[in-house]
Design an enzyme around this catalytic site. Structure first.
Site, PDB file in Angstrom:
ATOM      1  N   HIS A 162      -6.355  -1.888   8.794  1.00  0.00           N
ATOM      2  CA  HIS A 162      -6.833  -0.569   8.370  1.00  0.00           C
ATOM      3  C   HIS A 162      -5.927   0.555   8.835  1.00  0.00           C
ATOM      4  O   HIS A 162      -5.888   1.615   8.231  1.00  0.00           O
ATOM      5  CB  HIS A 162      -8.283  -0.365   8.793  1.00  0.00           C
ATOM      6  CG  HIS A 162      -9.216  -1.114   7.902  1.00  0.00           C
ATOM      7  ND1 HIS A 162      -9.645  -2.385   8.182  1.00  0.00           N
ATOM      8  CD2 HIS A 162      -9.709  -0.805   6.672  1.00  0.00           C
ATOM      9  CE1 HIS A 162     -10.391  -2.819   7.191  1.00  0.00           C
ATOM     10  NE2 HIS A 162     -10.459  -1.886   6.263  1.00  0.00           N
TER      11      HIS A 162
ATOM     12  N   CYS B  17      -9.722  -2.484  -5.870  1.00  0.00           N
ATOM     13  CA  CYS B  17      -9.501  -1.386  -4.919  1.00  0.00           C
ATOM     14  C   CYS B  17      -8.763  -1.845  -3.669  1.00  0.00           C
ATOM     15  O   CYS B  17      -8.490  -1.044  -2.785  1.00  0.00           O
ATOM     16  CB  CYS B  17     -10.802  -0.699  -4.557  1.00  0.00           C
ATOM     17  SG  CYS B  17     -11.948  -1.781  -3.694  1.00  0.00           S
TER      18      CYS B  17
ATOM     19  N   GLU C  90     -15.015  -9.534  -2.691  1.00  0.00           N
ATOM     20  CA  GLU C  90     -14.002  -9.698  -1.633  1.00  0.00           C
ATOM     21  C   GLU C  90     -14.240 -10.962  -0.825  1.00  0.00           C
ATOM     22  O   GLU C  90     -13.620 -11.161   0.211  1.00  0.00           O
ATOM     23  CB  GLU C  90     -13.927  -8.460  -0.748  1.00  0.00           C
ATOM     24  CG  GLU C  90     -15.222  -8.006  -0.135  1.00  0.00           C
ATOM     25  CD  GLU C  90     -15.066  -6.738   0.700  1.00  0.00           C
ATOM     26  OE1 GLU C  90     -13.944  -6.333   1.006  1.00  0.00           O
ATOM     27  OE2 GLU C  90     -16.106  -6.148   1.044  1.00  0.00           O
TER      28      GLU C  90
ATOM     29  N   ASN D 111      -7.880  -7.214  -0.132  1.00  0.00           N
ATOM     30  CA  ASN D 111      -7.484  -7.383   1.277  1.00  0.00           C
ATOM     31  C   ASN D 111      -8.328  -8.477   1.927  1.00  0.00           C
ATOM     32  O   ASN D 111      -7.814  -9.396   2.555  1.00  0.00           O
ATOM     33  CB  ASN D 111      -7.663  -6.076   2.056  1.00  0.00           C
ATOM     34  CG  ASN D 111      -7.018  -4.900   1.353  1.00  0.00           C
ATOM     35  OD1 ASN D 111      -6.069  -5.083   0.612  1.00  0.00           O
ATOM     36  ND2 ASN D 111      -7.531  -3.703   1.572  1.00  0.00           N
ATOM     37  N   ASP D 112      -9.639  -8.352   1.755  1.00  0.00           N
ATOM     38  CA  ASP D 112     -10.507  -9.383   2.327  1.00  0.00           C
ATOM     39  C   ASP D 112     -10.501 -10.649   1.485  1.00  0.00           C
ATOM     40  O   ASP D 112     -10.565 -11.748   2.031  1.00  0.00           O
ATOM     41  CB  ASP D 112     -11.934  -8.843   2.490  1.00  0.00           C
ATOM     42  CG  ASP D 112     -12.074  -8.046   3.775  1.00  0.00           C
ATOM     43  OD1 ASP D 112     -11.588  -8.517   4.810  1.00  0.00           O
ATOM     44  OD2 ASP D 112     -12.645  -6.940   3.737  1.00  0.00           O
TER      45      ASP D 112
ATOM     46  N   ARG E 269     -18.515   3.601  -1.119  1.00  0.00           N
ATOM     47  CA  ARG E 269     -18.904   2.295  -0.596  1.00  0.00           C
ATOM     48  C   ARG E 269     -19.786   2.504   0.631  1.00  0.00           C
ATOM     49  O   ARG E 269     -19.472   3.333   1.498  1.00  0.00           O
ATOM     50  CB  ARG E 269     -17.648   1.508  -0.202  1.00  0.00           C
ATOM     51  CG  ARG E 269     -17.994   0.177   0.450  1.00  0.00           C
ATOM     52  CD  ARG E 269     -16.773  -0.648   0.706  1.00  0.00           C
ATOM     53  NE  ARG E 269     -16.019  -0.166   1.848  1.00  0.00           N
ATOM     54  CZ  ARG E 269     -14.862  -0.692   2.231  1.00  0.00           C
ATOM     55  NH1 ARG E 269     -14.325  -1.677   1.532  1.00  0.00           N
ATOM     56  NH2 ARG E 269     -14.222  -0.231   3.272  1.00  0.00           N
TER      57      ARG E 269
HETATM   58  C1  PEP Z   1     -10.605  -4.923   0.635  1.00  0.00           C
HETATM   59  O1  PEP Z   1     -11.063  -5.757   1.419  1.00  0.00           O
HETATM   60  O2  PEP Z   1      -9.714  -5.175  -0.206  1.00  0.00           O
HETATM   61  C2  PEP Z   1     -11.096  -3.531   0.658  1.00  0.00           C
HETATM   62  C3  PEP Z   1     -10.755  -2.658  -0.267  1.00  0.00           C
HETATM   63  O3  PEP Z   1     -11.869  -3.166   1.710  1.00  0.00           O
HETATM   64  P1  PEP Z   1     -11.307  -2.914   3.189  1.00  0.00           P
HETATM   65  O4  PEP Z   1      -9.820  -2.949   3.126  1.00  0.00           O
HETATM   66  O5  PEP Z   1     -11.816  -1.593   3.639  1.00  0.00           O
HETATM   67  O6  PEP Z   1     -11.891  -4.054   3.950  1.00  0.00           O
HETATM   68 MG    MG Z   2     -12.861  -5.317   2.514  1.00  0.00          MG
END
Ligand code: PEP
Ligand code: MG
Length: 544
Positions: A188, A502, A431, A454-455, A332
């Site tokens: 993050h 996203c 995710e 990402n997740d 979110r």
């Molecule tokens: C993701 O997991 O791709 C996402 C957009 O959420 P975050 O990066 O905040 O976990």
């Molecule tokens: Mg995520």
């Protein structure tokens, strides 16, 4: 000149001076030094700066709180000039061959202990003053940004690693770039750097941090991940030129403002922006995003020292919706846990926090927190075009429960005579592999999906997104991930839902055509990448 290499996470060049970011509880490091004269010189310079800073504080205090209260800052200036104190610092540097920071810290401890042991109450109280002036000296030596320095100069923040809570608490006006010894591209902190449009290089390695000193001049190349400390003239010129070229490229992209996100053969797509707080709205508008595809609301909680109230949240959501003037805003719900820790939640330490008590799992078990947020969101919904999105979904039963709670919240608001919009779209993040695999069922329950790559990458490839040591195994284009996205897109469309992406992959323009061919309806990216993705879309011909 020294050179280090890490991973660039936001492409831009920064040239400036280093500020070492110290964790609040970090002890001063003892570093072996050969050039002791230089350390004594650094100490003298830090002392001169401290005396100057204290004069400014004294002048300000004199005006604001009167002479009697301001006097302490005069005393601090005198203490800095005290012979015993100065001799102690210099003797420690000479006799132990150590860095000035360490010598000041040891002197501080010794003098504070000596004052504390005195009988006289006035002298006892001087222990705190010794610590205060010593901390100021250490901050000056390490280049730390102190609240009182009022320095206008933007600095390059160098840290071992930065937690999201630490990143959000930095004064963004003073940050030119980030360099961290640890960290991974999808952490993050990296995401925040992109959202804030600041050059960032992570994973530079531990030796960088032991060798770098506050105040040193550094070039940060966020494209290649290269760092040059005390650069020579030739490199300075080369990188100033590269910086100018990059700025020119970004300026040219600005010419795409107002243009459609349309392929050569006429297919349109929405390009939205990801944000973490109200400060990012300016960048969203400046980069001409068509909406907000992900507002990470957990940053409201991270920036607060206690649970944000319904009214506090309401006024933030209302502002975002009003600023976007009818354009889509997807907020979110709270996604804390794992690397995003908020002290006042008192979450237990977990062996595998990414697989633990996070996001929707917290909301569905601590429904008071969830309902407060939902009430604020629904109340704000009348001020724009709101979508509410739920993170970390793995099952149909979770979504059922969420929908029940949303209905409860709406009934309560109705019975209280509170207004809310009737057309608030509800969506979930895809995710987890589980969500993608049962996306046929989930698509029937919601209005939209947004793929959190990402997740999704972390959970599909079993690669901790926080761990830089396994980055070589993280293939973000892995066929498994692309198949899960494609499957989710087909299921969404079959059941009348729209689908966006996203996660950070949405900004990877080598995949833009692939996403368009899958039928992805929306790509939500850091504000600074909106025009880059628009540019990519406008060069694609899907008829070929
Ligand atoms: C993701 O997991 O791709 C996402 C957009 O959420 P975050 O990066 O905040 O976990
Ligand atoms: Mg995520």
């Amino acid at each position: 000149m020294r050179k280090y290499t890490g991973k660039g996470v936001y492409g831009a060049i920064a040239i400036g001076r280093v500020s070492l970011f110290e964790k609040q509880d970090a002890a001063v490091k003892r570093i072996h030094i050969t050039d002791t004269d230089n350390e004594k010189k650094r100490f003298e310079e830090a002392k001169m700066s401290a005396i100057k800073q204290l004069q400014e504080v004294y002048d300000k205090a004199l005006k604001e709180v009167g002479e009697a209260n301001a006097a302490i800052f005069e005393i601090h200036q005198m203490m800095l000039d005290d012979d015993d104190y100065n001799d102690s610092v210099k003797n420690i540097i000479d006799s132990q061959n150590v860095n000035a920071e360490y010598a000041v810290a040891v002197t501080s401890d010794n003098f504070a202990a000596m004052f504390s042991a005195m009988d006289d109450e006035y002298m006892k109280a001087r222990a705190a003053d010794v610590r205060d002036i010593s901390n100021r000296l250490i901050n000056n030596l390490s280049g730390n940004v102190s609240a009182e320095t009022d320095s206008e100069e933007k600095l390059i923040i160098c840290a071992d690693d930065l937690a999201p809570s630490e990143t959000v608490s930095l004064d963004k006006e003073k940050v030119l770039a980030f360099v961290t010894a640890q960290g991974s591209s999808n952490s993050h902190t990296a995401i925040l750097a992109r959202n804030m449009n600041i050059p960032a290089v992570i994973g530079v390695g531990a030796e960088f941090l032991t060798e770098i000193k506050g105040g040193e001049e550094v070039i940060v190349d966020g494209f290649t991940g290269e760092i040059f400390v005390n650069p020579d003239k030739e490199n300075l010129e080369k990188y100033r030129q590269k910086q100018a070229e990059d700025e020119e490229k970004k300026r040219l992209l600005q010419e795409l403002k107002g243009k459609d996100n349309v392929t050569l053969d006429g297919k349109k797509i929405n390009i939205y922006a990801n944000i973490g707080n109200l400060d990012n709205i300016g960048a969203v508008l400046m980069n001409d995003a068509g909406g907000i595809g992900l507002f990470r609301s957990e940053f409201i909680y991270l920036e607060n020292s206690d649970y944000p109230t319904e009214d506090q949240q309401f006024s933030i959501y209302k502002k975002v919706l009003e600023s976007m003037a009818g354009k889509k805003v997807v907020i979110r719900t709270l996604d804390i846990g794992a690397d995003k820790q908020v002290d006042y939640f008192n979450l237990k330490k977990e062996a595998n926090p990414a697989l633990g008590y996070r996001a929707i799992r917290i909301c569905l078990t601590r429904t008071d927190i969830f309902k407060t947020q939902l009430r604020a969101l629904y109340r704000a919904s009348v001020f724009g075009n709101l979508g509410i999105m739920f993170p970390m979904i793995t099952s149909v039963s979770e979504v059922k429960k969420i929908l029940e709670i949303c209905n409860e919240v709406k009934s309560e608001l109705k019975s209280e005579g509170m207004e809310f919009a009737k057309n608030v779209e509800l969506g979930i993040m895809i995710e987890t592999p589980a969500a993608a695999i049962i996306s046929d069922k989930l698509a029937q329950m919601v209005d939209f999906f947004s793929v959190g790559t990402n997740d999704l990458t972390q959970y599909t490839l079993a690669c901790d997104r926080q761990n830089p040591d396994i980055e070589q195994f993280v293939d973000t284009h892995h066929e498994a991930i692309l198949r899960l996205i494609e499957m989710s897109a087909e299921n969404a469309h079959r059941h009348g839902a729209w689908i966006g992406i996203c996660g950070e992959l949405a900004a990877d323009t080598t995949l833009t055509e692939t996403f368009l061919r899958m039928g992805i309806d929306e790509l939500s990216v850091s504000p600074a990448f909106v025009l880059k993705v628009r540019n990519a879309v406008r060069m694609i011909d899907l008829s070929k």
